[in-house]
Design an enzyme around this catalytic site. Structure first.
Site, PDB file in Angstrom:
ATOM      1  N   GLY A 121       0.852  -5.128   1.056  1.00  0.00           N
ATOM      2  CA  GLY A 121      -0.396  -5.201   0.298  1.00  0.00           C
ATOM      3  C   GLY A 121      -0.198  -5.786  -1.100  1.00  0.00           C
ATOM      4  N   GLU A 134      -0.393  -9.412  -0.577  1.00  0.00           N
ATOM      5  CA  GLU A 134      -1.800  -9.736  -0.258  1.00  0.00           C
ATOM      6  C   GLU A 134      -2.668  -9.703  -1.513  1.00  0.00           C
ATOM      7  OE1 GLU A 134      -1.895  -6.646   2.814  1.00  0.00           O
ATOM      8  OE2 GLU A 134      -2.463  -8.206   4.231  1.00  0.00           O
ATOM      9  N   ALA A 192       0.865  -1.184   0.000  1.00  0.00           N
ATOM     10  CA  ALA A 192       0.000   0.000   0.000  1.00  0.00           C
ATOM     11  C   ALA A 192       0.899   1.231   0.000  1.00  0.00           C
ATOM     12  CB  ALA A 192      -0.889  -0.028   1.232  1.00  0.00           C
TER      13      ALA A 192
HETATM   14  N1  CO8 Z   1       4.595   3.224  -0.682  1.00  0.00           N
HETATM   15  C1  CO8 Z   1       4.980   4.395  -1.213  1.00  0.00           C
HETATM   16  N2  CO8 Z   1       6.115   4.573  -1.909  1.00  0.00           N
HETATM   17  C2  CO8 Z   1       6.912   3.499  -2.057  1.00  0.00           C
HETATM   18  C3  CO8 Z   1       6.588   2.231  -1.532  1.00  0.00           C
HETATM   19  C4  CO8 Z   1       5.358   2.122  -0.816  1.00  0.00           C
HETATM   20  N3  CO8 Z   1       4.939   0.964  -0.298  1.00  0.00           N
HETATM   21  N4  CO8 Z   1       7.572   1.367  -1.838  1.00  0.00           N
HETATM   22  C5  CO8 Z   1       8.477   2.062  -2.541  1.00  0.00           C
HETATM   23  N5  CO8 Z   1       8.094   3.345  -2.669  1.00  0.00           N
HETATM   24  C6  CO8 Z   1       8.795   4.441  -3.350  1.00  0.00           C
HETATM   25  C7  CO8 Z   1      10.004   4.900  -2.537  1.00  0.00           C
HETATM   26  O1  CO8 Z   1       9.609   5.803  -1.527  1.00  0.00           O
HETATM   27  C8  CO8 Z   1      10.844   5.540  -3.612  1.00  0.00           C
HETATM   28  O2  CO8 Z   1      10.315   6.808  -3.894  1.00  0.00           O
HETATM   29  P1  CO8 Z   1      11.332   8.068  -4.147  1.00  0.00           P
HETATM   30  O3  CO8 Z   1      12.121   7.676  -5.368  1.00  0.00           O
HETATM   31  O4  CO8 Z   1      10.396   9.208  -4.405  1.00  0.00           O
HETATM   32  O5  CO8 Z   1      12.164   8.174  -2.948  1.00  0.00           O
HETATM   33  C9  CO8 Z   1      10.559   4.680  -4.836  1.00  0.00           C
HETATM   34  O6  CO8 Z   1       9.345   3.976  -4.572  1.00  0.00           O
HETATM   35  C10 CO8 Z   1      11.653   3.648  -5.085  1.00  0.00           C
HETATM   36  O7  CO8 Z   1      11.823   2.888  -3.883  1.00  0.00           O
HETATM   37  P2  CO8 Z   1      13.259   2.613  -3.229  1.00  0.00           P
HETATM   38  O8  CO8 Z   1      14.180   3.763  -3.493  1.00  0.00           O
HETATM   39  O9  CO8 Z   1      13.025   2.243  -1.798  1.00  0.00           O
HETATM   40  O10 CO8 Z   1      13.709   1.356  -4.103  1.00  0.00           O
HETATM   41  P3  CO8 Z   1      14.668   0.157  -3.669  1.00  0.00           P
HETATM   42  O11 CO8 Z   1      14.922  -0.611  -4.922  1.00  0.00           O
HETATM   43  O12 CO8 Z   1      15.821   0.657  -2.880  1.00  0.00           O
HETATM   44  O13 CO8 Z   1      13.774  -0.739  -2.638  1.00  0.00           O
HETATM   45  C11 CO8 Z   1      11.766  -1.882  -1.914  1.00  0.00           C
HETATM   46  C12 CO8 Z   1      12.628  -1.387  -3.115  1.00  0.00           C
HETATM   47  C13 CO8 Z   1      12.519  -3.014  -1.181  1.00  0.00           C
HETATM   48  C14 CO8 Z   1      10.471  -2.403  -2.479  1.00  0.00           C
HETATM   49  C15 CO8 Z   1      11.536  -0.704  -0.933  1.00  0.00           C
HETATM   50  O14 CO8 Z   1      11.016   0.397  -1.685  1.00  0.00           O
HETATM   51  C16 CO8 Z   1      10.576  -0.989   0.172  1.00  0.00           C
HETATM   52  O15 CO8 Z   1      10.932  -1.627   1.141  1.00  0.00           O
HETATM   53  N6  CO8 Z   1       9.303  -0.516   0.059  1.00  0.00           N
HETATM   54  C17 CO8 Z   1       8.335  -0.570   1.106  1.00  0.00           C
HETATM   55  C18 CO8 Z   1       7.798  -1.973   1.304  1.00  0.00           C
HETATM   56  C19 CO8 Z   1       6.796  -1.996   2.413  1.00  0.00           C
HETATM   57  O16 CO8 Z   1       7.043  -1.668   3.556  1.00  0.00           O
HETATM   58  N7  CO8 Z   1       5.559  -2.419   2.101  1.00  0.00           N
HETATM   59  C20 CO8 Z   1       4.483  -2.530   3.032  1.00  0.00           C
HETATM   60  C21 CO8 Z   1       3.688  -1.271   3.051  1.00  0.00           C
HETATM   61  S1  CO8 Z   1       2.362  -1.313   4.235  1.00  0.00           S
HETATM   62  C22 CO8 Z   1       1.161  -2.222   3.444  1.00  0.00           C
HETATM   63  O17 CO8 Z   1       1.325  -2.665   2.333  1.00  0.00           O
HETATM   64  C23 CO8 Z   1      -0.126  -2.412   4.173  1.00  0.00           C
HETATM   65  C24 CO8 Z   1      -1.138  -3.095   3.281  1.00  0.00           C
HETATM   66  C25 CO8 Z   1      -2.494  -3.009   3.956  1.00  0.00           C
HETATM   67  C26 CO8 Z   1      -3.594  -3.148   2.905  1.00  0.00           C
HETATM   68  C27 CO8 Z   1      -4.935  -3.006   3.575  1.00  0.00           C
HETATM   69  C28 CO8 Z   1      -6.040  -2.912   2.535  1.00  0.00           C
HETATM   70  C29 CO8 Z   1      -7.393  -3.062   3.136  1.00  0.00           C
END
Ligand code: CO8
Length: 258
Positions: free
Chosen positions: A109, A112, A65
């Site tokens: 998410g 999921e 998400a």
């Molecule tokens: N949300 C928003 N932005 C994101 C997300 C995210 N989940 N993931 C990555 N981004 C953005 C980063 O902020 C970054 O943006 P910017 O360039 O502007 O700084 C861009 O994408 C690229 O990301 P990274 O620089 O971090 O790229 P890397 O290759 O270094 O890393 C990863 C990739 C490993 C995927 C890393 O981005 C990461 O760990 N992301 C977050 C993963 C995470 O924590 N996910 C869980 C989120 S909480 C959730 O999903 C709850 C779901 C509940 C659903 C309920 C529905 C009813």
């Protein structure tokens, strides 16, 4: 509806919906989930479509998400407001088969949403994880429910509590995905799988999907009774006549439109 966060391709009776927010790792925001719901319902109702493929990019299925969008939400936004939730489960209402194809990350998410597909095909680059605890929340779209039912309690607890990601090999061994292909071939192979399903009678594919899903919601005896109703009803359909006659006549069945 024009989509800004999805790309759509059609290959015969297979439609591919591609999540497309490359700058944010396909983070699932409200607009994307609204568009996804719209597209899923549209193709589910389209007689020219038998199978839906849901995928992301080569690098990421979806990284969860959208953390930036939800960081300042309050409880009033989330529970009474239902900001995050109302448009997440449309995929569960789709009656035709939905095949998920995961390359790169499927996190939070994203994992999921992938688990809400009927089955998953992965690239060897795929990585699955539930890192919500690291951003201070529990999963909210089935991570604590579908993951243990799929890969077992021990592995699910490990992933959910430590944020350990599993790779495509472990995902296949544990039953999270059905097949793994080299990243550069995964879409071609997944389309071949989807086309195999698309050549079957769509009405029967829908009945099988409904029956399998019933298995997770009821007892074995009730599930078998449910299945038996579809089996018996099948004898009133053109798909059964065509399928069985084609076998006896030693020809390929033509299930087009059935
Ligand atoms: N949300 C928003 N932005 C994101 C997300 C995210 N989940 N993931 C990555 N981004 C953005 C980063 O902020 C970054 O943006 P910017 O360039 O502007 O700084 C861009 O994408 C690229 O990301 P990274 O620089 O971090 O790229 P890397 O290759 O270094 O890393 C990863 C990739 C490993 C995927 C890393 O981005 C990461 O760990 N992301 C977050 C993963 C995470 O924590 N996910 C869980 C989120 S909480 C959730 O999903 C709850 C779901 C509940 C659903 C309920 C529905 C009813």
């Amino acid at each position: 509806m024009e989509y800004s966060d999805l790309l759509i391709e059609q290959h015969g009776k297979v439609v591919v919906i591609r999540l497309n927010r490359p700058k944010a790792m396909n983070a699932l925001n409200d607009n994307m989930m609204n568009e996804l719901g719209d597209a899923l319902y549209k193709f589910d109702a389209d007689p020219a479509v038998n199978v839906i493929v849901l995928t992301g990019s080569e690098k990421v299925f979806a990284a969860g998400a959208d953390i930036a969008a939800m960081a300042n939400y309050t409880y009033a936004d989330t529970y009474p407001g239902n900001y995050i939730g109302r448009n997440w489960e449309h995929i569960l209402n789709v009656r035709k088969p939905v095949v998920g194809v995961v390359s790169g990350y499927a996190l939070g998410g994203g994992c999921e949403l992938a688990m809400m597909c009927d089955f998953l095909i992965a690239a060897d680059s795929a990585k699955f994880g539930q890192p919500e605890i690291k951003v201070g929340v529990t999963p909210g779209a089935g991570g604590t429910q579908r993951l243990p039912r799929t890969i077992g309690k021990s592995k699910a607890m490990d992933m959910l509590l430590t944020c350990r990601m599993i790779d495509a090999g472990e995902a296949e061994r544990t039953g999270l995905v059905s097949r793994v292909f080299p990243a550069e071939k995964v879409m071609e192979e997944a389309l071949a799988v989807a086309n195999t399903i698309a050549a079957m009678p769509v009405s029967v594919a829908m009945q099988i999907k409904d029956s399998v899903n019933r298995a997770f919601e009821t007892t074995l005896t009730e599930g078998v009774r449910y299945e038996r109703r579809y089996f018996h009803a099948g004898f009133g359909t053109p798909a059964q006549k065509e399928g069985m006659n084609a076998f006896l006549e030693k020809r390929k069945p033509d299930f087009d439109g059935l």
